[in-house]
Structures are given as C-alpha cells and as structure tokens.
Design a protein around this motif. Structure first.
Motif, PDB file in Angstrom:
ATOM      1  N   VAL A 254     -13.728  -8.702  -5.493  1.00  0.00           N
ATOM      2  CA  VAL A 254     -14.676  -9.736  -5.109  1.00  0.00           C
ATOM      3  C   VAL A 254     -14.993  -9.650  -3.620  1.00  0.00           C
ATOM      4  O   VAL A 254     -14.110  -9.405  -2.812  1.00  0.00           O
TER       5      VAL A 254
ATOM      6  N   LEU B 225     -10.491   3.528   2.652  1.00  0.00           N
ATOM      7  CA  LEU B 225     -11.817   3.426   2.045  1.00  0.00           C
ATOM      8  C   LEU B 225     -12.293   1.980   1.945  1.00  0.00           C
ATOM      9  O   LEU B 225     -13.261   1.698   1.244  1.00  0.00           O
ATOM     10  N   HIS B 226     -11.607   1.069   2.606  1.00  0.00           N
ATOM     11  CA  HIS B 226     -11.975  -0.340   2.479  1.00  0.00           C
ATOM     12  C   HIS B 226     -13.107  -0.674   3.433  1.00  0.00           C
ATOM     13  O   HIS B 226     -13.025  -0.407   4.621  1.00  0.00           O
ATOM     14  N   ASP B 227     -14.145  -1.269   2.893  1.00  0.00           N
ATOM     15  CA  ASP B 227     -15.275  -1.532   3.772  1.00  0.00           C
ATOM     16  C   ASP B 227     -15.645  -3.009   3.896  1.00  0.00           C
ATOM     17  O   ASP B 227     -16.544  -3.346   4.649  1.00  0.00           O
ATOM     18  N   ILE B 228     -14.942  -3.892   3.189  1.00  0.00           N
ATOM     19  CA  ILE B 228     -15.351  -5.301   3.237  1.00  0.00           C
ATOM     20  C   ILE B 228     -15.226  -5.850   4.661  1.00  0.00           C
ATOM     21  O   ILE B 228     -16.175  -6.382   5.224  1.00  0.00           O
TER      22      ILE B 228
ATOM     23  N   LEU C 202      -7.452  -1.434  -8.882  1.00  0.00           N
ATOM     24  CA  LEU C 202      -8.635  -1.833  -8.132  1.00  0.00           C
ATOM     25  C   LEU C 202      -9.826  -0.950  -8.475  1.00  0.00           C
ATOM     26  O   LEU C 202      -9.706   0.277  -8.480  1.00  0.00           O
TER      27      LEU C 202
ATOM     28  N   ASP D  36     -12.900   7.151  -4.351  1.00  0.00           N
ATOM     29  CA  ASP D  36     -13.004   7.849  -3.073  1.00  0.00           C
ATOM     30  C   ASP D  36     -14.284   7.494  -2.326  1.00  0.00           C
ATOM     31  O   ASP D  36     -14.412   7.753  -1.129  1.00  0.00           O
ATOM     32  N   GLY D  37     -15.238   6.913  -3.015  1.00  0.00           N
ATOM     33  CA  GLY D  37     -16.473   6.469  -2.363  1.00  0.00           C
ATOM     34  C   GLY D  37     -16.357   5.072  -1.781  1.00  0.00           C
ATOM     35  O   GLY D  37     -17.318   4.561  -1.218  1.00  0.00           O
ATOM     36  N   GLY D  38     -15.200   4.418  -1.951  1.00  0.00           N
ATOM     37  CA  GLY D  38     -15.010   3.086  -1.391  1.00  0.00           C
ATOM     38  C   GLY D  38     -15.233   1.979  -2.412  1.00  0.00           C
ATOM     39  O   GLY D  38     -15.151   2.210  -3.613  1.00  0.00           O
ATOM     40  N   VAL D  39     -15.508   0.766  -1.883  1.00  0.00           N
ATOM     41  CA  VAL D  39     -15.686  -0.410  -2.740  1.00  0.00           C
ATOM     42  C   VAL D  39     -17.127  -0.461  -3.218  1.00  0.00           C
ATOM     43  O   VAL D  39     -18.049  -0.432  -2.412  1.00  0.00           O
TER      44      VAL D  39
ATOM     45  N   GLU E 149      -8.868   5.892  -6.206  1.00  0.00           N
ATOM     46  CA  GLU E 149      -8.804   6.854  -5.099  1.00  0.00           C
ATOM     47  C   GLU E 149      -7.839   7.965  -5.530  1.00  0.00           C
ATOM     48  O   GLU E 149      -6.720   7.678  -5.969  1.00  0.00           O
TER      49      GLU E 149
ATOM     50  N   MET F 171     -12.127   0.646  -7.170  1.00  0.00           N
ATOM     51  CA  MET F 171     -12.713   1.407  -6.064  1.00  0.00           C
ATOM     52  C   MET F 171     -12.231   2.840  -6.173  1.00  0.00           C
ATOM     53  O   MET F 171     -11.167   3.106  -6.712  1.00  0.00           O
TER      54      MET F 171
ATOM     55  N   ILE G 186     -16.791   4.444   6.004  1.00  0.00           N
ATOM     56  CA  ILE G 186     -15.357   4.429   5.705  1.00  0.00           C
ATOM     57  C   ILE G 186     -14.784   5.832   5.833  1.00  0.00           C
ATOM     58  O   ILE G 186     -15.521   6.795   5.904  1.00  0.00           O
ATOM     59  N   ASN G 187     -13.430   5.908   5.892  1.00  0.00           N
ATOM     60  CA  ASN G 187     -12.748   7.206   5.908  1.00  0.00           C
ATOM     61  C   ASN G 187     -13.299   8.087   7.033  1.00  0.00           C
ATOM     62  O   ASN G 187     -13.617   9.252   6.804  1.00  0.00           O
TER      63      ASN G 187
ATOM     64  N   PRO H  99       0.831  -1.214   0.000  1.00  0.00           N
ATOM     65  CA  PRO H  99       0.000   0.000   0.000  1.00  0.00           C
ATOM     66  C   PRO H  99       0.863   1.262   0.000  1.00  0.00           C
ATOM     67  O   PRO H  99       0.361   2.351  -0.228  1.00  0.00           O
TER      68      PRO H  99
ATOM     69  N   LEU I 115      -4.908  -0.942   5.457  1.00  0.00           N
ATOM     70  CA  LEU I 115      -3.611  -0.551   4.912  1.00  0.00           C
ATOM     71  C   LEU I 115      -2.622  -0.204   6.015  1.00  0.00           C
ATOM     72  O   LEU I 115      -3.000   0.396   7.020  1.00  0.00           O
ATOM     73  N   THR I 116      -1.362  -0.563   5.806  1.00  0.00           N
ATOM     74  CA  THR I 116      -0.337  -0.167   6.775  1.00  0.00           C
ATOM     75  C   THR I 116      -0.242   1.355   6.823  1.00  0.00           C
ATOM     76  O   THR I 116       0.084   1.922   7.851  1.00  0.00           O
ATOM     77  N   THR I 117      -0.567   1.992   5.702  1.00  0.00           N
ATOM     78  CA  THR I 117      -0.454   3.451   5.629  1.00  0.00           C
ATOM     79  C   THR I 117      -1.560   4.169   6.400  1.00  0.00           C
ATOM     80  O   THR I 117      -1.436   5.351   6.695  1.00  0.00           O
TER      81      THR I 117
END
Lengths: 264, 211
Positions: free
Chosen positions: A163, B99-102, A122, A126-129, A101, A124, B123-124, A76, B148-150
């Motif tokens: 996925v 922004l990851h939401d899973i 990926l 700024d609104g996410g996945v 993003e 995705m 998220i965020n 990342p 994320l590590t960041t």
C-alpha cells in the motif's frame, strides 16, 4: 487473521526496553496484544544496527515466555530471520518477508521450507514497487508459482500488495483494492496481507483512514493485517466487518467481542 | 494582476488560475523573473512553512507544487538559460541493492513541493551513477534513501565514492529511510539526517540557508 505489530524497535519505547533488556515491558506488550486478539506477534528489531541478532534472540526468548500464539519474525536480513526462526519453538512461525526480488527470494526461501514457516510475500520485484494494480497482480502470480514450486503450501503464502500513500497519489488506495480483488480471484487459497498505516501518510486523523481502508480491504478479499491490536476502534471495525462479510458464523465472534466489552 | 493573487492561488493549489494569471502577466510585459521572485518562490516558502508547522498536509503541499509548475512551465523557457529558477537543485535516489521507492518518491515530491528542482535517479542506484549525476547536474543537495539495514552500507559506499571523485565539497548530502538514524548519518559523514520526507525539505532549507 491479525498480526500484532507493536514489538518493533523503530518505536522508541520498545527500543529503550530492548537496550536496557527490560523484559517485563516486552512481556507485557506481548501479552496485551495476544489478549486483544493478535493471532501472531511480529518481532522486528531491524533498527538495532549491529545488534540486531542479539536483540532478536533475546526478544524471541522473552515473547515466547508469555505468548501462546506463534511469532512473525520480521527482518531484512536472512541471518537474523534464520536466528529468529531457529529460536522459535512454535511449529509454524511466520517470515516477514520475502519478495520477488531475485536475491531476496533465493536467500529466504530455504528458510521457509526448513522451518515450515508461513511467508509474507511482498508484491515487488527487481523493478521495485509497482504502481498499478495490474503489475501487482502479475508479481503476485509469479510469487505464487515460485513459492509453490519451492514447496510452500498455498495456505502458508501471505501476499502483500504494498500500500502507498493517497496523499501523493490519489489512486494509490484504489489500485491496491483492485489488485486485492484480482489476486483473491486468481489465488483463492492463498492469503492477502497488509499493514494499514502507509495509506494515510501525510494526512490528518490517520486512524480514521486506516480503519476505513481496513474495511475496504476486507471487502475486496484481504484476510490478514499487521495492526496495533490495542487500537479499539480499529479492532471494532475489524470484527464488525468480518461479521458483515459473512466471515463470522452467525456473528458469534462479534457477539463474543461485545460481551468482552470490546465495543464499549 | 497582483503578485499577491498569484501567491494566493499557488497556496490554494488552483493550477488553472495560476496559469491564467501568469499568461495575463506575461502578455502585459511583466518580466518572467519578477513573476518567479515575487510570486512563486515566496508562495512556496509560505507553503513550506505552514507544512512544517503542521498547519497544512502533504496533499495540500502537492497541489500547491502542481500550481507552481503551471506557472513555472510557462516562464522557465523565457528565463536566461543558466539562471536558477528554484531554491536549489537536488538529486535523490535509493542506494544500490535497495528497490524501495515509496520513501524516496515522497522525498522527491516534497522537495519539488518545497521549491526545489529535483532529479530523481530512481532505485538501486550504484555509487558511480550518483557521481556521474553530480558531475552532470551540479546539484546543491544529494539525498540518499535506504529502507533496509542490509543496504545502509551502500550509503556509506556512495559518500566515499563522491569524496573519491572530488565532488564532496560542492554539495550537501542528506540520508534517510526507516532504519537510518542521526548517529548513523554522522558516522558515515553525511551532512544531515532526515527522519521523514518532510524533514528532508526542512533540513535542505536549513543547510542551504547556512551555506
């Protein structure tokens, strides 16, 4: 196209090998994956917080001592990606990953062009996945436009529709299949890539679901996968599916795998 | 109507049947509080135990939660307003910059499935939004996610902001997400670390039982 995913420090054995700088363990894991059919070898040490840079430098060096296939640098952090790319001697390493993003795109695109890298992108923003197929297709379109504009060739773009598990939303698999189908039609010269394990989260016999999904994704038009190339059942499904979809001239690749004992 | 039947149907995930049984019970004058205490909560406790023991899978927990809500939605309006109707209240969110939401969504769903009332901040989420939500919602548990590590430093930032607002004492904070470790959780002063979404539920149960 297969990207071998096993060199990842989120796996305990790999983490321990990296911590103790056990180079023979890493070498063997790289060799085994290439021998089993990996076209790229993913290197991810994102879990080594505070030591990721050093770990990446070391891993890239060790893997390149034995692997003749290029690396997929997975982080990342733009700094770690750059470090991995800079130490990669292959002409076309792969970046895992960019997304739509704003900040991530801005930070990582210069690396792709500077190192002539292939890019996993990926779906995705700024609104996410996204949840629906349509939103994935929209983001994929934007990524293709923006990456092309930045000078990345279509053949170097690998779109990942992201996925999600079917255990929490039974339409998660179907939405991705629909998205793959639409993205394939809209961007026939770009690639589509995915990992396989997310889909089966929370369910029994995950490998069965993963390899069935692999076949379905291939039918929908996906052509690249992050996989465990040492999973023989999965690899068998991959070669059989490629032959059945006409992606393997006269099934020669399938026959080669048979001769090599891959289906025994 | 027996409470055992309600518990059984919740565990099976038969939402229409659970709704029907609840309606029948209410029509007979059964106190809603009793349906909750004798039916729904023990049913979800059993579901949670089976899930943690690996006897049932995420999907089965999801449909059990859905069945529980078929009843809870009927009895909730009938209960006294301040009454807690669940095991506890949890706020979940993915930290600022991420922004990851899973993973966060899984945690939210499994917490709900495990009998918690869940407020999902999305998220965020900046530290100030967590602080405001804690003030408004008065939760028992706050769960921070980062993939994320960041963005992991934003977890620490969030905990510091909660401390600075004087709200740290009233809540238990859990952290999780692919790169997060036990060691990191301890270093930033979280109350617990959950290596996966189901562990978030068992850790929350453990923390609340201990307090």
């Amino acid at each position: 196209m297969l990207i071998g995913e096993l060199i990842n420090t989120s796996r305990d054995a790999v983490r321990m090998a990296v911590e103790s700088r056990d180079d023979s363990f890493i070498r063997e894991l790289a060799e085994e994956q290439e021998k089993a059919g990996a076209d790229y070898i993913d290197v991810n040490c994102g879990s080594m917080i505070g030591q990721e840079s050093e770990a990446m430098r070391w891993l890239v060096k060790i893997v390149q001592e034995v692997a003749s296939v290029p690396l997929c640098i997975d982080s990342p952090s733009p700094e770690v990606l750059e470090l991995g790319l800079a130490s990669s001697r292959e002409k076309s390493p792969m970046i895992n990953s960019v997304s739509a993003e704003t900040e991530r795109f801005r930070e990582i695109i210069p690396l792709a062009t500077r190192y002539g890298a292939k890019v996993i992108a990926l779906c995705m923003d700024d609104g996410g996945v996204p949840a629906s197929a349509d939103d994935r297709v929209k983001i994929a379109g934007r990524l293709v436009t923006d990456l092309s504009q930045a000078g990345v060739a279509l053949d170097d773009i690998f779109l990942d529709p992201l996925v999600q598990p079917i255990s929490t939303s039974e339409t998660a698999g179907r939405e991705v299949l629909r998205a793959v189908d639409a993205i394939r039609s809209a961007h026939p010269d770009a690639h589509l890539v995915s990992g396989l394990s997310n889909v089966s989260f929370g369910l029994p016999s995950r490998k069965l679901l993963n390899r069935t999904f692999l076949v379905q994704l291939m039918s929908a038009g996906m052509d690249a996968f992050l996989v465990d190339p040492l999973d023989r059942d999965l690899m068998g499904a991959y070669y059989a599916s490629a032959a059945l979809l006409g992606l393997d001239e006269f099934g020669i690749g399938y026959i080669e795998q048979f001769r090599a004992g891959a289906f025994e | 109507m027996s409470y055992e039947e309600i518990r059984e149907q919740v565990a099976k995930g038969n939402a229409p049947k659970v709704k029907e049984l609840t309606e029948a019970a209410l029509a007979q004058g059964t106190p809603p509080q009793e349906i909750l205490q004798e039916g729904l909560i023990p049913a979800m406790d059993t579901v949670g135990e089976k899930f943690q023991a690996g006897e049932i899978f995420v999907s089965e927990m999801m449909i059990a939660a859905r069945a529980m809500y078929a009843s809870l939605d009927l009895i909730k309006p009938l209960l006294a307003t301040q009454q807690s109707v669940t095991k506890g209240k949890a706020i979940v969110g993915t930290v600022k910059g991420d922004l990851h939401d899973i993973g966060k969504n899984l945690v939210a769903m499994l917490m709900e499935g495990g009998g918690y009332e869940v407020v999902d901040l999305g998220i965020n989420v900046p530290p100030s939004k967590f602080v405001d939500a804690i003030r408004e919602q008065n939760p028992d548990i706050v769960l921070l996610s980062a993939l994320l590590t960041t963005t992991m430093p934003a977890m620490e930032e969030t905990i510091r902001a909660i401390e600075a607002a004087g709200l740290r004492g009233s809540i238990a904070i859990g952290v999780g997400g692919a790169p997060v470790t036990q060691e990191f959780a301890e270093r930033i002063g979280a109350d617990f670390y959950a290596p996966d979404a189901s562990a978030a539920v068992s850790q929350a149960n453990r923390v609340l039982a201990g307090s």
